[in-house]
Design an enzyme around this catalytic site. Structure first.
Site, mmCIF file in Angstrom:
data_model
loop_
_atom_site.group_PDB
_atom_site.id
_atom_site.type_symbol
_atom_site.label_atom_id
_atom_site.label_comp_id
_atom_site.label_asym_id
_atom_site.label_seq_id
_atom_site.Cartn_x
_atom_site.Cartn_y
_atom_site.Cartn_z
ATOM 1 N N ASP A 1 0.823 -1.202 0.000
ATOM 2 C CA ASP A 1 0.000 0.000 0.000
ATOM 3 C C ASP A 1 0.861 1.257 0.000
ATOM 4 O O ASP A 1 0.512 2.262 -0.614
ATOM 5 C CB ASP A 1 -0.935 0.007 1.207
ATOM 6 C CG ASP A 1 -0.181 -0.110 2.535
ATOM 7 O OD1 ASP A 1 0.891 -0.743 2.558
ATOM 8 O OD2 ASP A 1 -0.676 0.412 3.554
ATOM 9 N N ARG B 1 5.538 4.411 5.879
ATOM 10 C CA ARG B 1 5.115 4.376 7.282
ATOM 11 C C ARG B 1 5.205 2.955 7.843
ATOM 12 O O ARG B 1 5.651 2.027 7.159
ATOM 13 C CB ARG B 1 3.704 4.937 7.427
ATOM 14 C CG ARG B 1 2.600 4.090 6.812
ATOM 15 C CD ARG B 1 1.249 4.756 7.008
ATOM 16 N NE ARG B 1 0.168 3.995 6.408
ATOM 17 C CZ ARG B 1 -0.790 4.532 5.666
ATOM 18 N NH1 ARG B 1 -0.776 5.821 5.396
ATOM 19 N NH2 ARG B 1 -1.760 3.769 5.184
ATOM 20 N N ASP B 2 4.749 2.775 9.056
ATOM 21 C CA ASP B 2 4.861 1.479 9.734
ATOM 22 C C ASP B 2 3.748 0.529 9.292
ATOM 23 O O ASP B 2 2.997 0.002 10.094
ATOM 24 C CB ASP B 2 4.846 1.668 11.249
ATOM 25 C CG ASP B 2 3.600 2.408 11.740
ATOM 26 O OD1 ASP B 2 2.774 2.827 10.897
ATOM 27 O OD2 ASP B 2 3.461 2.572 12.962
ATOM 28 N N GLU B 3 3.670 0.300 7.981
ATOM 29 C CA GLU B 3 2.648 -0.578 7.412
ATOM 30 C C GLU B 3 3.291 -1.398 6.287
ATOM 31 O O GLU B 3 3.695 -2.521 6.493
ATOM 32 C CB GLU B 3 1.462 0.246 6.907
ATOM 33 C CG GLU B 3 0.228 -0.576 6.602
ATOM 34 C CD GLU B 3 -1.000 0.291 6.450
ATOM 35 O OE1 GLU B 3 -2.051 -0.266 6.082
ATOM 36 O OE2 GLU B 3 -0.933 1.517 6.677
ATOM 37 N N ASP C 1 -6.093 -2.806 -2.561
ATOM 38 C CA ASP C 1 -5.275 -1.903 -3.366
ATOM 39 C C ASP C 1 -4.802 -2.601 -4.636
ATOM 40 O O ASP C 1 -4.824 -2.023 -5.732
ATOM 41 C CB ASP C 1 -4.067 -1.427 -2.560
ATOM 42 C CG ASP C 1 -4.440 -0.730 -1.259
ATOM 43 O OD1 ASP C 1 -5.249 -1.306 -0.507
ATOM 44 O OD2 ASP C 1 -3.935 0.362 -0.982
ATOM 45 N N TRP D 1 -11.716 -6.538 -1.229
ATOM 46 C CA TRP D 1 -10.328 -6.878 -0.899
ATOM 47 C C TRP D 1 -10.095 -8.360 -1.189
ATOM 48 O O TRP D 1 -9.234 -8.710 -1.992
ATOM 49 C CB TRP D 1 -10.043 -6.546 0.575
ATOM 50 C CG TRP D 1 -9.564 -5.143 0.795
ATOM 51 C CD1 TRP D 1 -8.300 -4.746 1.133
ATOM 52 C CD2 TRP D 1 -10.328 -3.935 0.672
ATOM 53 N NE1 TRP D 1 -8.234 -3.374 1.221
ATOM 54 C CE2 TRP D 1 -9.461 -2.847 0.950
ATOM 55 C CE3 TRP D 1 -11.645 -3.658 0.362
ATOM 56 C CZ2 TRP D 1 -9.881 -1.510 0.913
ATOM 57 C CZ3 TRP D 1 -12.069 -2.332 0.329
ATOM 58 C CH2 TRP D 1 -11.201 -1.282 0.596
ATOM 59 N N GLU E 1 -2.605 8.823 -1.127
ATOM 60 C CA GLU E 1 -3.594 7.933 -0.525
ATOM 61 C C GLU E 1 -4.957 8.623 -0.423
ATOM 62 O O GLU E 1 -5.992 8.012 -0.701
ATOM 63 C CB GLU E 1 -3.113 7.513 0.869
ATOM 64 C CG GLU E 1 -4.055 6.597 1.605
ATOM 65 C CD GLU E 1 -3.484 6.143 2.935
ATOM 66 O OE1 GLU E 1 -3.959 5.114 3.466
ATOM 67 O OE2 GLU E 1 -2.566 6.816 3.458
ATOM 68 N N HIS F 1 0.824 6.120 -2.791
ATOM 69 C CA HIS F 1 -0.221 5.110 -2.623
ATOM 70 C C HIS F 1 -0.905 4.962 -3.975
ATOM 71 O O HIS F 1 -1.574 5.872 -4.427
ATOM 72 C CB HIS F 1 -1.222 5.629 -1.592
ATOM 73 C CG HIS F 1 -1.634 4.642 -0.555
ATOM 74 N ND1 HIS F 1 -0.946 4.479 0.630
ATOM 75 C CD2 HIS F 1 -2.679 3.788 -0.494
ATOM 76 C CE1 HIS F 1 -1.563 3.569 1.370
ATOM 77 N NE2 HIS F 1 -2.618 3.131 0.704
#
Length: 812
Positions: free
Chosen positions: A419, A423-425, A432, A483, A694, A715
């Site tokens: 995605d 960041r912390d992802e 997506d 999803w 995003e 994103h």
């Protein structure tokens, strides 16, 4: 020995999971299909009761050491399976460790092949020369499988003492913010925690007399600490050049960890691409020294530096500056994205090896001496996909939008379709991926990339048939409409774009189990309350993320759509119509449920009525017969009532312009494309974006940011509009009856807002080109190129032309 096809067939017949979900008719069809698997000329294996596919290696463009060989029986029985997993005998934490062994070739060497893998990431070297690619072996569902790579290292061996070195770090085996700071419990074993790493390797030396010497990881290896004191994908690197690495050698700990999880390289390798120089050194109002590389990207820095012994430099990374022009990192959440380099007084050219960063800007938080731009290079890193699509038009802002779409894909197609890269992802969110898959396949050849990822989708599918929301999965199993349907939509798009019938066959069981799951759970799935909805739509309170479109309506709609695609896929694979009658009935039952709950007097009546609700109804074919025009008119009215602006989120946006042009509203589709008021595609372009955002309003008109809790500036989801640029604006459209462009449909939609549009697409048959431009005399010139041996149908307004190979110019 049984043939691969018979082994696969027997595996399927024995699979409790499969027999629990397939009717006898479908099972017979799958049995026959797999029995005839030689048609595909590929090797199928069964792994943990799921069908997995072993692809052929491609020649690795930037790494001459990677072998280009087909997967044969001998390759499947690679000597790496005789090796043992090894890890340090000390607590390594986030630091990297070097495993090594010295060896002496006994005779003149004919060839030498190194095979390596890691639970974590590794960098392999022979006599100090790196042979492995970036972040090898990539990211897979570690408890199911891990890829290994083969390297031809013949030219690196010499007479006398040689050194095989494998430096490893945790990589994706780390604590995750998505798990509240915990690691994935599925990856833990009695011998290996979920954050520990291990390596396995074999080096096969074949001498001129055809004898072999085989070196395998095991007790003969030693391990030592390295200067990499911390390597974390979220937090970055701590490198201590002054750290003494030769003071103590450690024995390795040999593990009994299974080797059955090893699988040959299936996806594209990750490698370095563009090298970007700084475009500006900025001194911010806060007094920060910031370097701008002019492009948001994924990769890392290469630094030329000399830091006094014992002192350090600290460099932070960011995507954007705030409204005052200061360095902005709040959207990284808990991720540090930081380099700490501790000096030894020597000159170094240094770059990270075990992590990656998402950034456009860097801040010299601590620095020694002058900040010379020549000291810094940003290296772009992504999966080594072949660029096949090109688009250009007369409008600079649309070209910038297209540029942003390309860079959004490059930034997030790093072995897994993530995605975001900062960041912390950084997870492989299925929603997506499915909304962007078609655009991705126009831009690059992503068939191999998605093959690898879809293998993990199948492996991570739950025994119930549920598809988790991101893959590789960390234990979050509850599916979401739009999803989970990626398991159907992504293979379907690969089929349309590349004609990949084989991928449909390989994913067939996964697709069917997902479709069956939805009907078996019925309303318990639809009304679970776990759906993400039309994510980040602008038709609800923008402080929340799910959009206003009914999640239950969307769940029913996607259930119907995935079932429709499943039936199409089944027929392509030879399933009889009579065996699919039950699914045809299920579609009609789903439609009736939608009509009962969400329609009134033949018109969609969800509360509130949204653009996305209408777009989904029209694109998925869910409108009662004869009402399609009325629904399209209602959509147009809603757009006009919103000042000709969209309100759609992740699920509605990919189809919006397609629906408008399908129903003849060409001018309005272009009006939305050219709209620059928020929400719109050009809003971010006008605010200086170099990748897709995003949020539609990631930066507001007053310069403030959307919430720091979830605000990526890299994103790709809204970049799905790119497939409309190729397929409608330029008119290079796919055809279900002739997948993979074996017959071409040119259907360009012209506008007076543009002077010209041109696009090209490289296919397995050759390069397709489409171009149109307005002429001074008021006519429009169309130029179409049809590759050798193909035919095409060109449709402009009410005129249809049948074309053969060659370049054709038409005035209309």
């Amino acid at each position: 020995m049984k043939s691969a096809s018979n082994a696969a067939t027997n595996g399927i017949l024995k699979s409790r999971r499969l027999t629990g979900f397939l009717s006898s008719a479908i099972l017979s069809c799958v049995y026959f299909f797999l029995f005839s698997i030689s048609f595909f000329k590929k090797t199928y294996l069964f792994h943990r009761n799921r069908l997995t596919y072993k692809s052929r290696y491609d020649r690795m463009k930037q790494n001459p050491f990677l072998l280009s060989i087909p997967i044969r029986k001998e390759s499947i029985m690679n000597r790496i399976y005789e090796a043992r997993w090894i890890k340090p005998d000390y607590e390594a934490g986030e630091s990297a460790s070097e495993f090594f062994r010295n060896f002496r070739p006994e005779k003149p060497v004919k060839c030498a092949t190194l095979s390596v893998s890691a639970l974590g990431v590794y960098a392999a070297r022979i006599n100090g020369e790196k042979v492995s690619y970036v972040l090898a072996p990539g990211w897979t569902s570690y408890h199911h499988r891990v890829q290994y790579q083969e390297y031809d290292v013949t030219g690196l061996l010499h007479a006398g003492e040689n050194v095989l070195s494998i430096t490893a770090a945790p990589g994706w085996r780390m604590p995750y913010a998505a798990l509240g700071g915990a690691a994935c419990a599925d990856w833990q074993t009695d011998e290996l925690s979920a954050t520990e790493y291990a390596v396995i390797a074999s080096l096969v030396i074949t001498y001129n007399d055809d004898t072999e010497e085989v070196i395998l990881t095991g007790n003969d290896f030693a391990v030592r600490e390295t200067c990499w004191r911390a390597c974390n994908i979220y937090n970055g690197d701590v490198y201590d050049a002054s750290y003494s690495v030769n003071t103590k050698l450690h024995p390795v700990k040999v593990l009994n960890h299974t080797r059955s999880i090893l699988t040959p390289q299936e996806g594209e390798i990750i490698c370095e691409h563009e090298r970007l120089n700084p475009v500006e050194v900025i001194h911010t109002p806060k007094g920060e020294t910031v370097i701008d590389f002019g492009q948001n990207m994924t990769g890392y820095l290469e630094l030329s530096l000399c830091v006094p012994a014992g002192e350090k430099i600290v460099i932070d990374h960011a995507e954007i500056l705030d409204a005052e022009g200061n360095f902005y990192t709040e959207n990284l959440r808990s991720a540090k994205e930081q380099i700490v380099f501790i000096g030894d007084g020597e000159y170094h050219v240094w770059k990270p090896e075990f992590t990656f960063y998402g950034f456009r800007y860097i801040r010299l938080t601590e620095w020694h001496g002058k900040a010379d731009p020549d000291y810094f290079t940003a290296i772009v890193v992504h999966s080594d996909m072949e660029r096949i699509g090109m688009f250009e038009c007369s409008d600079k802002r649309i070209n910038q939008l297209y540029h942003n779409i390309i860079w959004g894909q490059k930034s997030n197609f790093l072995d897994v379709p993530t995605d975001c890269p900062q960041r912390d992802e950084r997870l492989g969110w299925t929603g997506d991926a499915q909304v962007f898959a078609r655009c991705a396949g126009y831009n690059y050849n992503v068939d191999k990339f998605f093959r690898k990822w879809l293998s993990d989708v199948s492996l991570d599918q739950r025994s119930t048939g549920a598809i988790p929301p991101y893959v590789p999965n960390l234990g979050m199993a509850v599916p979401s409409a739009g999803w989970a349907d990626a398991c159907v939509i992504v293979p379907w798009q690969m089929y349309l774009l590349y004609g990949d019938r084989e991928l449909l066959a390989r994913q067939y069981v996964t697709i069917k189990r997902w479709v069956d799951y939805q009907y078996e759970l019925g309303d318990d799935y639809v009304r679970s309350g776990r759906h993400y909805g039309d994510w980040l739509a602008h038709d609800a309170d923008t402080s929340q993320c799910n959009g206003a479109t009914s999640k239950w309506y969307l769940a029913y709609a996607y259930r119907a759509y995935s079932t429709m695609l499943f039936i199409k896929i089944s027929k392509i694979l030879g399933v009889k119509d009579s065996d699919l009658a039950d699914y045809e009935k299920k579609i009609e039952e789903t439609k009736e449920r939608i009509y009962k709950d969400y329609y009134k007097d033949g018109m969609l009546n969800i509360q509130p009525l949204t653009q996305t609700g209408l777009v989904i109804a029209l694109y998925f074919g869910l409108c009662p017969e004869g009402t399609e025009k009325a629904h399209a008119e209602k959509l147009v009215l809603m757009i006009h009532d919103n000042d000709d602006k969209l309100t759609t989120g992740f699920l509605g946006t990919p189809y919006l312009l397609h629906v408008l042009t399908d129903y003849g509203y060409h001018d309005l589709a272009y009006t939305l494309l050219f709209q620059d008021k928020m929400p719109s595609w050009l809003y971010s372009v006008d605010h200086g974006a170099t990748t897709m955002w995003e949020h539609w309003d990631g930066v507001r008109d007053d310069g403030t940011m959307w919430s720091k809790s979830m605000n990526s500036y890299n994103h790709y989801a809204y970049g799905a509009v790119g497939d409309w640029l190729y397929g409608v604006a330029a008119g290079i459209d796919t055809d279900e009856e002739h997948p993979g462009f074996e017959h071409i449909r040119f259907r360009p939609v012209v506008t007076n807002r543009l002077d010209y549009v041109k696009a090209s697409l490289k296919t397995k048959y050759g390069t397709i080109r489409s171009e149109w431009r307005h002429m001074p005399d008021g006519q429009t010139e169309y130029v179409f190129t049809v590759p050798s041996g193909l035919t095409a149908t060109a449709t402009m307004a009410d005129k249809v032309y049948e074309l053969t190979e060659g370049t054709h110019t038409i005035l209309a």
